[in-house]
Scaffold this active site. Structure first.
Site, PDB file in Angstrom:
ATOM      1  N   HIS A 190      15.352  71.091  40.928  1.00 33.43           N
ATOM      2  CA  HIS A 190      13.882  71.296  41.581  1.00 33.43           C
ATOM      3  C   HIS A 190      13.675  72.873  41.704  1.00 33.43           C
ATOM      4  O   HIS A 190      12.374  73.413  41.234  1.00 33.43           O
ATOM      5  CB  HIS A 190      13.322  70.314  42.567  1.00 33.43           C
ATOM      6  CG  HIS A 190      13.034  69.199  41.846  1.00 33.43           C
ATOM      7  ND1 HIS A 190      13.173  67.884  42.622  1.00 33.43           N
ATOM      8  CD2 HIS A 190      12.838  68.704  40.504  1.00 33.43           C
ATOM      9  CE1 HIS A 190      12.816  67.051  42.232  1.00 33.43           C
ATOM     10  NE2 HIS A 190      12.606  67.187  40.530  1.00 33.43           N
ATOM     11  N   ARG A 334     -13.357  66.622  39.544  1.00 34.57           N
ATOM     12  CA  ARG A 334     -12.849  65.364  39.443  1.00 34.57           C
ATOM     13  C   ARG A 334     -13.349  64.683  41.007  1.00 34.57           C
ATOM     14  O   ARG A 334     -12.805  65.473  42.069  1.00 34.57           O
ATOM     15  CB  ARG A 334     -11.390  65.080  39.364  1.00 34.57           C
ATOM     16  CG  ARG A 334     -10.683  63.873  39.195  1.00 34.57           C
ATOM     17  CD  ARG A 334      -9.232  63.909  39.024  1.00 34.57           C
ATOM     18  NE  ARG A 334      -8.250  64.601  40.324  1.00 34.57           N
ATOM     19  CZ  ARG A 334      -6.975  64.815  39.914  1.00 34.57           C
ATOM     20  NH1 ARG A 334      -6.543  64.615  38.826  1.00 34.57           N
ATOM     21  NH2 ARG A 334      -6.434  65.291  41.015  1.00 34.57           N
ATOM     22  N   GLU A 433      -5.764  57.583  32.204  1.00 31.90           N
ATOM     23  CA  GLU A 433      -4.455  58.008  32.844  1.00 31.90           C
ATOM     24  C   GLU A 433      -3.552  56.618  32.682  1.00 31.90           C
ATOM     25  O   GLU A 433      -2.427  56.713  32.850  1.00 31.90           O
ATOM     26  CB  GLU A 433      -4.479  58.277  34.107  1.00 31.90           C
ATOM     27  CG  GLU A 433      -5.256  59.647  34.406  1.00 31.90           C
ATOM     28  CD  GLU A 433      -5.603  59.695  36.146  1.00 31.90           C
ATOM     29  OE1 GLU A 433      -4.777  60.330  36.588  1.00 31.90           O
ATOM     30  OE2 GLU A 433      -6.678  59.169  36.449  1.00 31.90           O
ATOM     31  N   ASP A 457       0.200  61.281  34.329  1.00 29.47           N
ATOM     32  CA  ASP A 457       0.174  59.768  34.682  1.00 29.47           C
ATOM     33  C   ASP A 457       0.467  59.036  33.558  1.00 29.47           C
ATOM     34  O   ASP A 457       0.882  57.828  33.594  1.00 29.47           O
ATOM     35  CB  ASP A 457      -1.125  59.322  35.568  1.00 29.47           C
ATOM     36  CG  ASP A 457      -0.862  59.699  36.951  1.00 29.47           C
ATOM     37  OD1 ASP A 457       0.298  59.736  37.337  1.00 29.47           O
ATOM     38  OD2 ASP A 457      -1.764  59.985  37.801  1.00 29.47           O
ATOM     39  N   CYS A 504      -5.781  67.293  30.444  1.00 30.73           N
ATOM     40  CA  CYS A 504      -5.620  68.187  31.684  1.00 30.73           C
ATOM     41  C   CYS A 504      -3.910  67.966  32.105  1.00 30.73           C
ATOM     42  O   CYS A 504      -3.832  68.407  33.232  1.00 30.73           O
ATOM     43  CB  CYS A 504      -6.517  68.006  32.622  1.00 30.73           C
ATOM     44  SG  CYS A 504      -6.857  66.215  33.212  1.00 30.73           S
TER      45      CYS A 504
END
Length: 574
Positions: A190, A334, A433, A457, A504
């Site tokens: 990571h 959002r 999503e 998602d 997005c």
């Protein structure tokens, strides 16, 4: 005399500069036996809460600096921190072995990390670093040892370390950290992934002797493309790498004229290229990189790192500031997208076994109408100052849209009763999503003004894989034809109602995905500010007419890797 090593190229680019050796001291103190089990468990619980607060801050910082995919790493750390099996291992060592909390945590973390280090899959082996990162954080809070940070104002340098944890890497100041090399780690760690997102060259997997052969202030060259590292290079060795640096600078300079240009393909088709932002601080870089608007303003930061909920006036001032700074460019905001995976004390959310399928986003907001109405009133007031869109996240049914719009009307009526001027209604859209929303897009389009596809998602729900679970992360494949077919269905459903569609997720800035999305008819690409100009350059070099058959061909393939190869053969990867 120069010394050359070969390691694993982890993040592309060339860095040349003085070395800085990064050494972290051990965190566990000398005390092995605990006092009383109840006291040690209370210390453990207090350290857990402090660690949760840290991770909330890191999540926000990662979201601002590198986007949702990088921030998700710290959501995974949060899940590890709250894992009942981790708590059970610590409690057993405290209660049955009489260990201090810090030693119990150290032993439990090593037991969990060893489960990953024994695996054959290199990606999964690298997750041991995430477990240790989480554990070190808890231990440092237990022993009162400050979390290590890079000193502010540090002169630009190449970091040399045995290992860098994800939390180390996300704290980098790009002005100070030219690149890094480590003994530990792999291309799928990571830390490497964060470095790639931040654009920091990195080489990992180097021989341990680099830690003793390289000293502070030695000139160091790292090549993140080949994995080559040179200490104390001669002028003739350094010259070709200086040329690579100049070439990169020239390429970046070549993007600057695109800042004030519209986003247009070779054959004259225009799309919108807008920015994802998470805080007020993101607006300036978005504009500096040529954003044509804001495609996603995440409002969660207003609710995190605090014990009380933000008032209507506080929210209004933030939304108004963003809208005014955008100076007439559209801003899509959002509504609250929070669930049990994020630490928001004021909401008193119970932990969930799978928060991504649980009580979150629009579900939470509809269940707590006063919370939702406060935000909706603030958004309506902000609409007086410029064009905004209100976007509801995690919608799965038409009923949710109906109920959200009913509350939006109620918010407007509340303001009218108070004598507040209410402008014409802002645009209203939803995030696509879930497969349910994607498959019903042709019906849902009748009730909204736009869609924004959240492919992060959508991919994990379509592929039935938790993108934070390392054992199934390989199934997280945004290029998979199943995902692409859903995207096509969404775009066609919206266009049938003359509604526009944005995207997005991380896909919007991916040079492989951009041609496919153009071919499928996407109208808006919403990306992190630092990726706007590369995306604009990519789009400007493509012919949309030729991309339609390419996208159709991709839909007929079987695997994500087949899609990647198809695009690379046709267009190249950048």
């Amino acid at each position: 005399m120069s010394i050359t090593w070969s390691g694993i190229p982890a993040s592309p680019g060339v860095a040349i500069g003085p070395a800085r050796i990064w050494v972290k001291k051990p965190t566990v103190g000398p005390r092995r036996q605990g006092s009383r089990p109840a006291e040690e468990k209370a210390r453990f619980e207090a350290a857990l809460q402090e660690s949760r607060d840290d991770l909330t801050r890191l999540y926000t910082k990662a979201l601002e600096a590198a986007g949702g995919e990088t921030a998700a790493i710290f959501e995974a750390h949060q899940a590890m921190l709250d894992d009942p099996s981790f708590h059970a291992l610590v409690s057993t060592r405290i209660e049955e072995h009489g260990l201090s909390a810090e030693v119990a945590v150290e032993e439990a973390v090593e037991e969990l990390a060893s489960l990953f280090t024994r695996l054959d899959d290199p990606y999964l082996r690298q997750r041991a670093a995430d477990v240790r990162d989480m554990g070190q954080r808890v231990i440092r809070h237990l022993v009162g040892d400050p979390l290590p940070t890079f000193p502010p104002g540090m002169p630009p340098a190449v970091i040399v370390a045995d290992d860098l944890l994800p939390s180390d890497t996300v704290e980098f100041d790009k002005k100070s950290v030219l690149g890094f090399v480590t003994v530990q780690g792999g291309k799928t760690s990571h830390s490497a992934i964060i470095a790639q997102t931040l654009g920091i060259p990195a080489v990992v997997g180097l021989p341990p002797e680099i830690l003793t052969e390289v000293h502070d202030h030695d000139t160091l060259i790292i090549d993140g493309e080949t994995g080559r590292v040179i200490a104390r290079p001669s002028p003739s060795e350094e010259a070709p790498y200086q040329q690579k640096v100049r070439d990169r600078q020239q390429w970046e300079a070549g993007l600057q004229p695109l800042i004030h240009r519209p986003t247009v393909t070779q054959d004259g088709h225009r799309v919108e290229l807008v920015a994802n932002i998470a805080t007020l601080n993101d607006v300036k870089p978005a504009l500096e990189h040529g954003a044509e608007g804001i495609g996603l303003f995440r409002t969660e930061f207003l609710f995190m790192n605090r014990d009380t909920l933000p008032s209507e006036d506080e929210q209004y001032q933030v939304y108004r500031t963003v809208v005014e700074q955008m100076a007439g460019r559209p801003t899509i905001i959002r509504t609250l997208d929070i669930g049990g995976d994020k630490e928001v004390p004021a909401l008193h959310l119970a932990p969930e076994a799978n928060p991504f399928l649980g009580y979150r986003a629009i579900r939470l907001c509809l269940d707590r109408p006063e919370l939702f109405l406060t935000q909706l009133r603030a958004l309506y007031r902000a609409a007086q100052h410029g064009p905004i869109g209100i976007m509801f996240p995690m919608v799965t049914t038409r009923r949710e849209i109906t109920e959200a719009r009913r509350l939006l009307t109620a918010a407007k009526n509340d303001l009218k009763k108070k004598g507040v001027a209410v402008p014409r209604p802002p645009q209203v859209g939803i995030m696509i999503e879930t497969p349910a929303a994607a498959l019903m897009a042709d019906r849902l389009a009748a009730d909204v003004d736009f869609f924004s596809i959240g492919t992060n998602d959508l991919t994990q729900y379509t592929m039935a894989c938790d993108r934070l679970n390392p054992t199934v992360a390989a199934l997280y494949q945004p290029y998979h034809p199943a995902v692409l077919r859903l995207i096509r269905h969404v775009i066609e459903g919206a266009h049938a109602h003359q509604k526009w569609v944005g995207l997005c997720g991380e896909m919007a800035s991916d040079p492989i995905a951009i041609p496919l999305l153009l071919g499928l008819g996407l109208d808006e690409f919403s990306v992190n500010p630092g990726k706007i100009l590369p995306a604009r350059a990519r789009i400007a070099g493509l012919n949309r007419q030729t991309l339609r058959p390419l996208a159709e061909a991709a839909l007929d393939l079987n695997e994500a890797e087949d899609v990647r190869q198809l695009v690379e053969r046709a267009l190249g990867s950048s």
